[in-house]
Enzyme design. Structure first.
Site, PDB file in Angstrom:
ATOM      1  N   ARG A  97      -8.831  11.953  14.346  1.00 49.64           N
ATOM      2  CA  ARG A  97      -8.062  12.133  13.120  1.00 49.64           C
ATOM      3  C   ARG A  97      -8.574  13.355  12.348  1.00 49.64           C
ATOM      4  O   ARG A  97      -9.775  13.501  12.135  1.00 49.64           O
ATOM      5  CB  ARG A  97      -8.209  10.874  12.254  1.00 49.64           C
ATOM      6  CG  ARG A  97      -7.471  10.983  10.947  1.00 49.64           C
ATOM      7  CD  ARG A  97      -7.459   9.673  10.186  1.00 49.64           C
ATOM      8  NE  ARG A  97      -6.824   9.875   8.897  1.00 49.64           N
ATOM      9  CZ  ARG A  97      -6.719   8.956   7.957  1.00 49.64           C
ATOM     10  NH1 ARG A  97      -7.184   7.743   8.168  1.00 49.64           N
ATOM     11  NH2 ARG A  97      -6.125   9.224   6.814  1.00 49.64           N
ATOM     12  N   ASN A 120      -6.970   1.010   7.361  1.00 48.57           N
ATOM     13  CA  ASN A 120      -6.462   2.288   7.848  1.00 48.57           C
ATOM     14  C   ASN A 120      -5.248   1.970   8.711  1.00 48.57           C
ATOM     15  O   ASN A 120      -5.007   0.804   9.010  1.00 48.57           O
ATOM     16  CB  ASN A 120      -7.534   3.010   8.671  1.00 48.57           C
ATOM     17  CG  ASN A 120      -8.298   4.007   7.814  1.00 48.57           C
ATOM     18  OD1 ASN A 120      -7.699   4.895   7.226  1.00 48.57           O
ATOM     19  ND2 ASN A 120      -9.594   3.860   7.730  1.00 48.57           N
ATOM     20  N   ASN A 155      -9.526   8.407  -3.700  1.00 48.86           N
ATOM     21  CA  ASN A 155     -10.524   8.751  -2.672  1.00 48.86           C
ATOM     22  C   ASN A 155     -11.573   9.752  -3.155  1.00 48.86           C
ATOM     23  O   ASN A 155     -11.864  10.754  -2.472  1.00 48.86           O
ATOM     24  CB  ASN A 155      -9.841   9.263  -1.394  1.00 48.86           C
ATOM     25  CG  ASN A 155      -9.351   8.111  -0.517  1.00 48.86           C
ATOM     26  OD1 ASN A 155      -8.195   8.072  -0.134  1.00 48.86           O
ATOM     27  ND2 ASN A 155     -10.210   7.159  -0.221  1.00 48.86           N
ATOM     28  N   ASN A 213     -14.622   1.858  -1.054  1.00 45.68           N
ATOM     29  CA  ASN A 213     -14.871   1.873   0.385  1.00 45.68           C
ATOM     30  C   ASN A 213     -15.526   3.202   0.751  1.00 45.68           C
ATOM     31  O   ASN A 213     -15.632   3.543   1.916  1.00 45.68           O
ATOM     32  CB  ASN A 213     -13.585   1.671   1.201  1.00 45.68           C
ATOM     33  CG  ASN A 213     -12.561   2.765   0.988  1.00 45.68           C
ATOM     34  OD1 ASN A 213     -11.817   2.730   0.019  1.00 45.68           O
ATOM     35  ND2 ASN A 213     -12.517   3.755   1.883  1.00 45.68           N
ATOM     36  N   ASP A 264      -6.203   4.573  -6.017  1.00 50.40           N
ATOM     37  CA  ASP A 264      -7.338   5.051  -5.206  1.00 50.40           C
ATOM     38  C   ASP A 264      -7.205   6.540  -4.892  1.00 50.40           C
ATOM     39  O   ASP A 264      -6.501   6.920  -3.948  1.00 50.40           O
ATOM     40  CB  ASP A 264      -7.364   4.242  -3.896  1.00 50.40           C
ATOM     41  CG  ASP A 264      -8.429   4.722  -2.931  1.00 50.40           C
ATOM     42  OD1 ASP A 264      -9.302   5.516  -3.333  1.00 50.40           O
ATOM     43  OD2 ASP A 264      -8.400   4.289  -1.757  1.00 50.40           O
ATOM     44  N   GLU A 278     -10.128   2.327  -7.653  1.00 48.25           N
ATOM     45  CA  GLU A 278     -10.883   2.428  -6.397  1.00 48.25           C
ATOM     46  C   GLU A 278     -11.390   3.856  -6.184  1.00 48.25           C
ATOM     47  O   GLU A 278     -10.589   4.801  -6.213  1.00 48.25           O
ATOM     48  CB  GLU A 278      -9.932   2.002  -5.265  1.00 48.25           C
ATOM     49  CG  GLU A 278     -10.560   1.958  -3.901  1.00 48.25           C
ATOM     50  CD  GLU A 278      -9.576   1.388  -2.870  1.00 48.25           C
ATOM     51  OE1 GLU A 278      -8.721   0.535  -3.222  1.00 48.25           O
ATOM     52  OE2 GLU A 278      -9.661   1.803  -1.702  1.00 48.25           O
ATOM     53  N   TYR A 281       0.868  -1.186   0.000  1.00 49.23           N
ATOM     54  CA  TYR A 281       0.000   0.000   0.000  1.00 49.23           C
ATOM     55  C   TYR A 281       0.901   1.232   0.000  1.00 49.23           C
ATOM     56  O   TYR A 281       1.442   1.619   1.030  1.00 49.23           O
ATOM     57  CB  TYR A 281      -0.899  -0.043   1.237  1.00 49.23           C
ATOM     58  CG  TYR A 281      -2.089   0.905   1.226  1.00 49.23           C
ATOM     59  CD1 TYR A 281      -2.118   2.027   0.411  1.00 49.23           C
ATOM     60  CD2 TYR A 281      -3.180   0.668   2.035  1.00 49.23           C
ATOM     61  CE1 TYR A 281      -3.206   2.877   0.399  1.00 49.23           C
ATOM     62  CE2 TYR A 281      -4.282   1.514   2.046  1.00 49.23           C
ATOM     63  CZ  TYR A 281      -4.285   2.620   1.228  1.00 49.23           C
ATOM     64  OH  TYR A 281      -5.364   3.476   1.233  1.00 49.23           O
ATOM     65  N   LYS A 301      -2.157   5.014  -3.149  1.00 46.51           N
ATOM     66  CA  LYS A 301      -3.130   5.998  -2.664  1.00 46.51           C
ATOM     67  C   LYS A 301      -2.875   7.303  -3.394  1.00 46.51           C
ATOM     68  O   LYS A 301      -1.761   7.845  -3.342  1.00 46.51           O
ATOM     69  CB  LYS A 301      -2.922   6.175  -1.155  1.00 46.51           C
ATOM     70  CG  LYS A 301      -3.581   7.354  -0.517  1.00 46.51           C
ATOM     71  CD  LYS A 301      -5.084   7.323  -0.577  1.00 46.51           C
ATOM     72  CE  LYS A 301      -5.668   6.015  -0.112  1.00 46.51           C
ATOM     73  NZ  LYS A 301      -7.099   5.916  -0.059  1.00 46.51           N
ATOM     74  N   LYS A 361      -0.969  -1.239  -4.476  1.00 45.37           N
ATOM     75  CA  LYS A 361      -1.989  -0.190  -4.512  1.00 45.37           C
ATOM     76  C   LYS A 361      -1.301   1.148  -4.264  1.00 45.37           C
ATOM     77  O   LYS A 361      -0.462   1.251  -3.362  1.00 45.37           O
ATOM     78  CB  LYS A 361      -3.030  -0.434  -3.420  1.00 45.37           C
ATOM     79  CG  LYS A 361      -3.875   0.792  -3.075  1.00 45.37           C
ATOM     80  CD  LYS A 361      -5.013   0.461  -2.140  1.00 45.37           C
ATOM     81  CE  LYS A 361      -5.684   1.722  -1.619  1.00 45.37           C
ATOM     82  NZ  LYS A 361      -6.946   1.462  -0.920  1.00 45.37           N
ATOM     83  N   HIS A 411     -10.537  -3.151   2.868  1.00 45.91           N
ATOM     84  CA  HIS A 411      -9.989  -1.814   3.059  1.00 45.91           C
ATOM     85  C   HIS A 411      -9.192  -1.778   4.365  1.00 45.91           C
ATOM     86  O   HIS A 411      -9.409  -2.609   5.245  1.00 45.91           O
ATOM     87  CB  HIS A 411     -11.183  -0.852   3.141  1.00 45.91           C
ATOM     88  CG  HIS A 411     -10.897   0.472   3.757  1.00 45.91           C
ATOM     89  ND1 HIS A 411     -11.066   0.714   5.102  1.00 45.91           N
ATOM     90  CD2 HIS A 411     -10.458   1.631   3.217  1.00 45.91           C
ATOM     91  CE1 HIS A 411     -10.747   1.972   5.351  1.00 45.91           C
ATOM     92  NE2 HIS A 411     -10.371   2.550   4.231  1.00 45.91           N
ATOM     93  N   ASP A 422     -14.523  -3.672   5.638  1.00 47.95           N
ATOM     94  CA  ASP A 422     -13.591  -3.358   6.714  1.00 47.95           C
ATOM     95  C   ASP A 422     -14.386  -3.692   7.956  1.00 47.95           C
ATOM     96  O   ASP A 422     -15.443  -3.097   8.189  1.00 47.95           O
ATOM     97  CB  ASP A 422     -13.243  -1.854   6.649  1.00 47.95           C
ATOM     98  CG  ASP A 422     -12.262  -1.441   7.730  1.00 47.95           C
ATOM     99  OD1 ASP A 422     -12.379  -1.955   8.856  1.00 47.95           O
ATOM    100  OD2 ASP A 422     -11.396  -0.589   7.453  1.00 47.95           O
ATOM    101  N   HIS A 445      -2.204  -1.134   6.018  1.00 46.77           N
ATOM    102  CA  HIS A 445      -1.239  -0.055   6.262  1.00 46.77           C
ATOM    103  C   HIS A 445      -0.071  -0.553   7.118  1.00 46.77           C
ATOM    104  O   HIS A 445       0.815   0.237   7.469  1.00 46.77           O
ATOM    105  CB  HIS A 445      -1.904   1.078   7.063  1.00 46.77           C
ATOM    106  CG  HIS A 445      -2.829   1.975   6.285  1.00 46.77           C
ATOM    107  ND1 HIS A 445      -3.882   1.528   5.547  1.00 46.77           N
ATOM    108  CD2 HIS A 445      -2.864   3.331   6.171  1.00 46.77           C
ATOM    109  CE1 HIS A 445      -4.518   2.562   5.009  1.00 46.77           C
ATOM    110  NE2 HIS A 445      -3.910   3.670   5.380  1.00 46.77           N
TER     111      HIS A 445
HETATM  112  O1  GKR Z   1      -4.659   6.258   5.400  1.00 50.40           O
HETATM  113  O2  GKR Z   1      -4.687   8.099   4.279  1.00 50.40           O
HETATM  114  C1  GKR Z   1      -5.086   6.963   4.523  1.00 50.40           C
HETATM  115  C2  GKR Z   1      -6.149   6.408   3.619  1.00 50.40           C
HETATM  116  O3  GKR Z   1      -6.582   7.412   2.741  1.00 50.40           O
HETATM  117  C3  GKR Z   1      -7.289   5.856   4.410  1.00 50.40           C
HETATM  118  O4  GKR Z   1      -7.737   6.789   5.350  1.00 50.40           O
HETATM  119  C4  GKR Z   1      -8.451   5.413   3.550  1.00 50.40           C
HETATM  120  O5  GKR Z   1      -9.570   5.198   4.367  1.00 50.40           O
HETATM  121  O6  GKR Z   1      -7.104   3.498   3.003  1.00 50.40           O
HETATM  122  C5  GKR Z   1      -8.254   4.125   2.855  1.00 50.40           C
HETATM  123  C6  GKR Z   1      -8.914   3.951   1.521  1.00 50.40           C
HETATM  124  O7  GKR Z   1      -8.710   2.943   0.880  1.00 50.40           O
HETATM  125  O8  GKR Z   1      -9.693   4.810   1.116  1.00 50.40           O
HETATM  126 MG    MG Z   2     -10.099   3.415  -0.655  1.00 41.44          MG
END
Ligand code: GKR
Ligand code: MG
Length: 437
Positions: free
Chosen positions: A417, A337, A238, A284, A236, A261, A151, A207, A205, A335, A308, A364
């Protein structure tokens, strides 16, 4: 350890709720920047016979407070009565609504977190009483080890924690590599090589959502160049892309992606994009609860739901979700965190029990440098975690580590957070936008 007579079962005598803070590097995402510490909450349930079950959920002061309130319901309950416990929690707190999830990439609903915490700890106790691993309580092992994906994150330089944006010069291997800056394709490929070398991951993956789409898509192309067709790739952002942006870059990445994603926000936009590109879509963020399944099916908004257990209300709910997915021709994956080994163990038991596991799961875990379980971090073998064989979750709480990480929580002052606030410490003008590009 004895079973109670007259069908009463083992009763919960005490609940202990311990918020902790764990060092987290400066990772970037669509919501901003990770704080130097990620928050988790460790829950312990103890039965009248002194059997302790444990669980871990994302840390959040309001959820911890609600968990304390839930003590009234859990104390005195038989750990086998999970249906009844859930019903009483719903009656007390009211059902979560989809709005309570929030706009951030992670979920902020209370009830799903609380029930997940209590259910996992009860299953840990039941496993200890029956001398069976949790996977056996979910239907039994379909596989001996559960594969995870590397990840990757765009990130600023730094180790997080007290070191913040500076590096620990004494670190080696992955511990050194995870401190490096990664803000361009070269940085991302270097990060991927180091993480895959350390853990043996066979899927990757990235982010996204942190930079302009061009940079992020170029990073995916660089990963494809570096790793070739044999390593499935996912991306992903988001849900931060506009539909037209997702269409443009979705088409460009079509030949190289295993799945895309949450490219866009909401089931309608996902369903629209779904018809325009070949790549499977995963989520997710757009389908996040059982209540949202009917619309998801009507619209055809995604191919893969990323469960999750912390957000779907536990391990058994995730097993139920798997059946729903099969019924409606969807796939299920997972998913994550920022988390420690108790959550990872629960994820592994679930991953091992799922009838089908078509994709390597998210974790993670490589980003974390501390542990709260005895024996230190769980080991990965060729990117997979062998299912712990001991009773229950098969991992035990390290009380001294728990105390240290709780003190770290008290010292760091974080209660919830908020990646936007962290980003504003670096770029004061920065604000979170649900859709940016
Ligand atoms: O840890 O920054 C992060 C991720 O963006 C996480 O908060 C997401 O919830 O991993 C996650 C995702 O797949 O969207
Ligand atoms: Mg995601």
């Amino acid at each position: 350890m004895k079973l109670e007579k007259s069908g009463k079962g083992p009763l919960v005598r005490e609940i202990r709720i311990t918020p902790i803070a764990i060092v987290d590097p400066p990772l970037l995402n669509a919501a901003g920047l990770h704080a130097p510490y990620a928050l988790r909450t460790i829950v312990e349930l103890e039965t009248e016979d002194g059997i302790v079950g444990i669980s871990e959920i994302p840390g959040n002061e309001a959820i911890d407070e609600a968990l304390r309130e839930a003590s009234n319901i859990i104390i005195g309950k038989d750990v086998y009565q999970l249906g009844k416990i859930q019903r009483e929690l719903e009656a007390w707190f009211g059902k979560d609504s989809s709005q309570d999830r929030g706009d951030a990439p992670w979920d902020q609903r209370k009830l799903v977190h609380i029930f997940s915490a209590l259910e996992v700890a009860c299953l840990d106790i039941i496993g200890k009483i029956t001398n069976r691993p949790v996977v056996d309580l979910l239907g039994g092992k379909m596989r001996d080890a559960v594969p995870f994906a590397a990840y990757l994150f765009f990130k600023y330089e730094g180790a997080g924690g007290k070191l913040g944006f500076s590096k620990d010069p004494a670190a080696n291997g992955w511990a050194a590599a995870r401190q490096e800056k990664a803000i361009d394709p070269e940085g991302i490929v270097a990060q991927a090589r180091a993480m895959c070398q350390a853990y043996g991951f066979q899927s990757i993956k990235l982010k996204g959502g942190a930079f302009e789409p061009e940079v992020e898509v170029a990073s995916m192309q660089a990963l494809y160049q570096a790793f070739g067709e044999g390593v499935p790739l996912r991306f992903d952002p988001n849900a931060i892309w506009k539909p037209e942006t997702a269409l443009k870059y979705g088409k460009i990445m079509e030949p190289i992606l295993e799945y895309l994603e949450d490219p866009v926000r909401g089931q309608d936009h996902m369903a629209w994009l779904r018809k325009m590109i070949q790549t499977p879509l995963a989520t997710n963020m757009c389908t996040t609860s059982f209540d949202e399944i009917p619309a998801s099916i009507d619209l055809g908004s995604e191919d893969i739901i990323l469960s999750d257990h912390h957000f779907w209300g536990g391990l058994r709910a995730s097993m139920e979700l798997s059946r729903v997915c099969t019924t409606f021709g969807r796939q299920l994956s997972m998913h994550s965190n920022s988390h420690l080994g108790i959550s990872l163990a629960a994820m592994v038991h679930l991953g091992a029990a799922l009838p089908d596991l078509p994709y390597a799961l998210d974790t993670h875990y490589p980003w974390q440098s501390e542990e709260v379980i005895t024996g230190g971090a769980l080991e990965f073998q060729e990117g997979a975690v062998p299912v712990p064989s001991g009773p229950g979750l098969g991992v035990e709480l390290d009380r001294s580590a728990l105390a240290t990480l709780h003190q770290q929580y008290l010292d760091c002052g974080l209660k919830k957070r908020n990646d936007e606030i962290e980003m504003q410490k670096v770029h004061p003008e920065w604000t979170f936008k649900k859709i940016r590009w």
